[in-house]
Scaffold this motif. Structure first.
Motif, PDB file in Angstrom:
ATOM      1  N   ARG A 457       0.847  -1.196   0.000  1.00  0.00           N
ATOM      2  CA  ARG A 457       0.000   0.000   0.000  1.00  0.00           C
ATOM      3  C   ARG A 457       0.881   1.243   0.000  1.00  0.00           C
ATOM      4  O   ARG A 457       2.007   1.211   0.495  1.00  0.00           O
ATOM      5  N   SER A 458       0.348   2.334  -0.512  1.00  0.00           N
ATOM      6  CA  SER A 458       1.105   3.585  -0.454  1.00  0.00           C
ATOM      7  C   SER A 458       0.744   4.357   0.816  1.00  0.00           C
ATOM      8  O   SER A 458       1.303   5.398   1.086  1.00  0.00           O
ATOM      9  N   ASP A 459      -0.246   3.851   1.582  1.00  0.00           N
ATOM     10  CA  ASP A 459      -0.589   4.525   2.835  1.00  0.00           C
ATOM     11  C   ASP A 459      -0.454   3.537   3.992  1.00  0.00           C
ATOM     12  O   ASP A 459       0.116   2.467   3.839  1.00  0.00           O
ATOM     13  N   ASP A 460      -1.006   3.907   5.147  1.00  0.00           N
ATOM     14  CA  ASP A 460      -0.788   3.086   6.350  1.00  0.00           C
ATOM     15  C   ASP A 460      -1.900   2.083   6.609  1.00  0.00           C
ATOM     16  O   ASP A 460      -1.974   1.498   7.690  1.00  0.00           O
ATOM     17  N   MET A 461      -2.812   1.910   5.637  1.00  0.00           N
ATOM     18  CA  MET A 461      -3.913   0.980   5.863  1.00  0.00           C
ATOM     19  C   MET A 461      -3.366  -0.427   6.189  1.00  0.00           C
ATOM     20  O   MET A 461      -2.366  -0.841   5.621  1.00  0.00           O
ATOM     21  N   ILE A 462      -4.051  -1.103   7.089  1.00  0.00           N
ATOM     22  CA  ILE A 462      -3.607  -2.445   7.502  1.00  0.00           C
ATOM     23  C   ILE A 462      -4.548  -3.475   6.885  1.00  0.00           C
ATOM     24  O   ILE A 462      -5.761  -3.257   6.817  1.00  0.00           O
ATOM     25  N   ASN A 463      -3.985  -4.578   6.414  1.00  0.00           N
ATOM     26  CA  ASN A 463      -4.796  -5.654   5.854  1.00  0.00           C
ATOM     27  C   ASN A 463      -4.483  -6.924   6.640  1.00  0.00           C
ATOM     28  O   ASN A 463      -3.450  -7.547   6.451  1.00  0.00           O
ATOM     29  N   SER A 464      -5.377  -7.277   7.549  1.00  0.00           N
ATOM     30  CA  SER A 464      -5.149  -8.470   8.364  1.00  0.00           C
ATOM     31  C   SER A 464      -6.213  -9.491   8.012  1.00  0.00           C
ATOM     32  O   SER A 464      -7.410  -9.199   8.101  1.00  0.00           O
TER      33      SER A 464
END
Ligand code: PRX
Length: 566
Positions: A457-464
């Motif tokens: 990602r180019s941002d801080d979003m988290i994918n769990s």
């Protein structure tokens, strides 16, 4: 088979709905797909009609629409039964004031009622707002209050997580199975359904731009945003159901996602029902026995799930797999997070099938980049854009980069299922677009054959576990804990879940770090926000890295430090 042996995997033989990608891509126009819908002739639009009532009118009323299964029971509903039940519920909703354009939030576990409630709300031209069943009080409150929701359908268990005192806009709360005693503004659906005869045809006609559903989704800043879709999304949802899920008349199709996530709505309800497929719903919790037995008992032919689920099945080993007959499976797909080549190898070895990765987002409304059953899979790649979709890898100014370079994954705007708006946030909506491109926030590489490789990602979003988690939401909750002065939250790479939520905190004066305190803080987030958003790791620091001028917490630096440790 090992991952090293895998440059690409050839397609198996089969009679696929899209058998020649290059040819179809060359001549395709979305206009052709419009002709598949009854509104093309009649001008009368409604997603629920195309999903359910139309099939009944066309003589498929006895076909199985929904096969529900959990540890204790199975239930089967035909298209006619779903039509009747959704008409009846729509009649009641209408009686209590639900009309075109109203939002109806639906907070239910994964059982037949949530599917019927979604269809009933849409029949009335209302906007369906499904909420994930694991949401706790604050997650429910933030979503309902953001759009001043007036109507909610829930059950007597989940209603306990609806903080009604803090939701003054909420006028009517419909409870699916009869609570002993209804509180003020609660309506027992069992009772009112029994005393209200059904209007057998409850469809309100709308137009293609009318709002259809809302899903709240996280980014790296601020609270979750309401992404609103329009009825026109059905054009692409139907077509990807045909091409990508490869749905045919006899298919039994299982999407494992809850409708509170966009996959569970678009590919758990709309795409399969637009294609008149039988859907399977498993109401139990995840475990390998329950999942494999669902496939065996219901005869699943097409299966759509996520990498974390496949990795969990892989980790359970082949002994459990051998107990079941999974020969009905013919097509397997994945979404939501990077599908690592090891999982594709497991699919080939353990299931004898290719797992087809697909890429899309809540905002895109339908699949855009996919691996088709008729095409070569390059493990590690998400596939190629479907016909009708153009993608590029762009620099910061929106200019295309050469193949092989990492940049922003952009999609040429527009396409039929693109979001209609961000609820009450025009600025946010416009921020997605640059030079005529929709900027996804994902980083990617394109190869010479047009295959797209995800790079983060180019941002801080988290994918769990494929679930999108905004660090801001978790940080805000953490600092509500009496011991926490400051918090910074990142996604830490994890072999099973893709990423886990990791929090760095500074304690308030007078508090000392201890295992008990950290567990108490974790449970605090879990109980108020949602289990999947609770940090699996919490580290106490003396101070957090911050920008010099504005004093903003530098999540990136926290992440870089974390990655260095690995
Ligand atoms: O980062 C990408 C990741 O999930 C994000 C979208 O999340 P959400 O809106 O919750 O939708 C999930 C499913 C539609 C994307 O920006 N993502 C989705 N699919 C993939 C993926 N990352 C890697 N590979 C994928 N196939």
């Amino acid at each position: 088979m090992t991952t090293k042996e895998l440059d690409f995997i050839k397609p198996f033989e089969g009679d696929f709905n899209l058998h020649n990608y290059d040819k179809v891509r060359g001549n395709f126009s979305w206009e052709e797909v419009r002709q598949e819908f009854s509104w093309y002739e009649t001008g009368q639009v409604n997603m629920a009609y195309e999903c359910i009532d139309r099939h009944v009118s066309e003589g498929y009323g006895d076909k199985i629409a929904l096969h529900y299964i959990n540890e204790e029971e199975e239930q089967i509903f035909t298209f006619k039964e779903i039509k009747d039940k959704s008409d009846h519920l729509a009649t009641v909703l209408k009686k209590y004031g639900v009309k075109k354009g109203d939002i109806v939030f639906i907070f239910l576990p994964k059982n037949p009622e949530i599917y019927i409630a979604m269809i009933a709300a849409i029949k009335l031209g209302a906007i369906a707002g499904p909420l994930f069943e694991a949401f706790m009080e604050d997650a429910v409150k933030d979503r309902i209050s953001d759009c001043e929701g007036r109507f909610l359908i829930t059950d007597s268990e989940l209603v306990k997580r609806v903080p009604k005192q803090q939701l003054p806009s909420l006028e009517k709360v419909f409870i699916t199975e009869g609570p002993e005693k209804c509180e003020e503004n609660e309506i027992s659906l069992v009772e009112v359904l029994a005393e209200t005869p059904s209007e057998n045809n409850s469809i309100e006609w709308v137009d293609l731009e009318a709002r259809l559903n809302i899903h709240y989704t996280s980014g790296s800043t601020g609270k979750p945003k309401g992404i609103v879709h329009a009825h026109r999304a059905m054009i692409q949802q139907y077509q990807t159901g045909k091409w990508v899920l490869d749905l045919k008349e006899d298919d039994v199709y299982w999407c494992t996602a809850h409708p509170g996530w966009v996959t569970g709505t678009v590919y758990g309800i709309f795409a399969p029902w637009l294609n008149r497929a039988t859907i399977v719903v498993n109401g139990g919790r995840f475990n390998a026995d329950s999942w494999y037995s669902t496939i065996e008992k219901t005869g699943v032919t097409v299966w759509y799930s996520a990498p974390t689920a496949f990795r969990m099945l892989k980790a359970e080993g082949n002994e459990v797999l051998k107990k079941y007959n999974l020969r009905s499976l013919r097509h397997i797909l994945s979404v939501g997070e990077p599908l690592n080549p090891e999982v594709i190898v497991w699919g080939m070895d353990a299931l004898g099938k290719r797992i087809h990765d697909t890429w899309w987002m809540t905002e895109t409304g339908a699949q855009l980049i996919v691996n088709l059953p008729s095409e070569i899979i390059k493990p590690g790649s998400m596939g190629r854009p479907i016909p009708g979709i153009e993608v590029a890898v762009l620099d910061d100014d929106g200019n295309s980069l050469p193949n092989g370079e990492v940049g922003h994954l952009g999609i040429k705007a527009s396409w039929p299922s693109i979001m209609r708006e961000v609820w009450k946030n025009e600025e946010k909506y416009h921020s997605y677009f640059l030079n005529g491109w929709y900027i996804s926030g994902d980083l990617a590489i394109l190869d010479k054959d047009g295959y797209v490789f995800f790079q983060g990602r180019s941002d801080d979003m988290i994918n769990s576990s494929g679930e999108r988690i905004g660090p801001f939401e978790v940080e805000s909750k953490l600092i509500e804990h009496e011991a926490v002065a400051e918090a910074g939250v990142i996604g830490k790479p994890d072999t099973l879940r893709g990423e886990i939520v990791k929090a760095f905190i500074v304690l308030k004066k007078g508090y000392r770090p201890s295992a008990d305190l950290l567990e108490n803080i974790r449970v605090f987030v879990k109980q108020h926000l949602a289990a999947h958003a609770a940090p699996r790791e919490i580290e106490v620091l003396d101070e957090l890295p911050k920008t010099k001028i504005s004093g903003k917490i530098l999540r990136r630096e926290l992440k870089a430090r974390e990655l260095q440790k690995q």
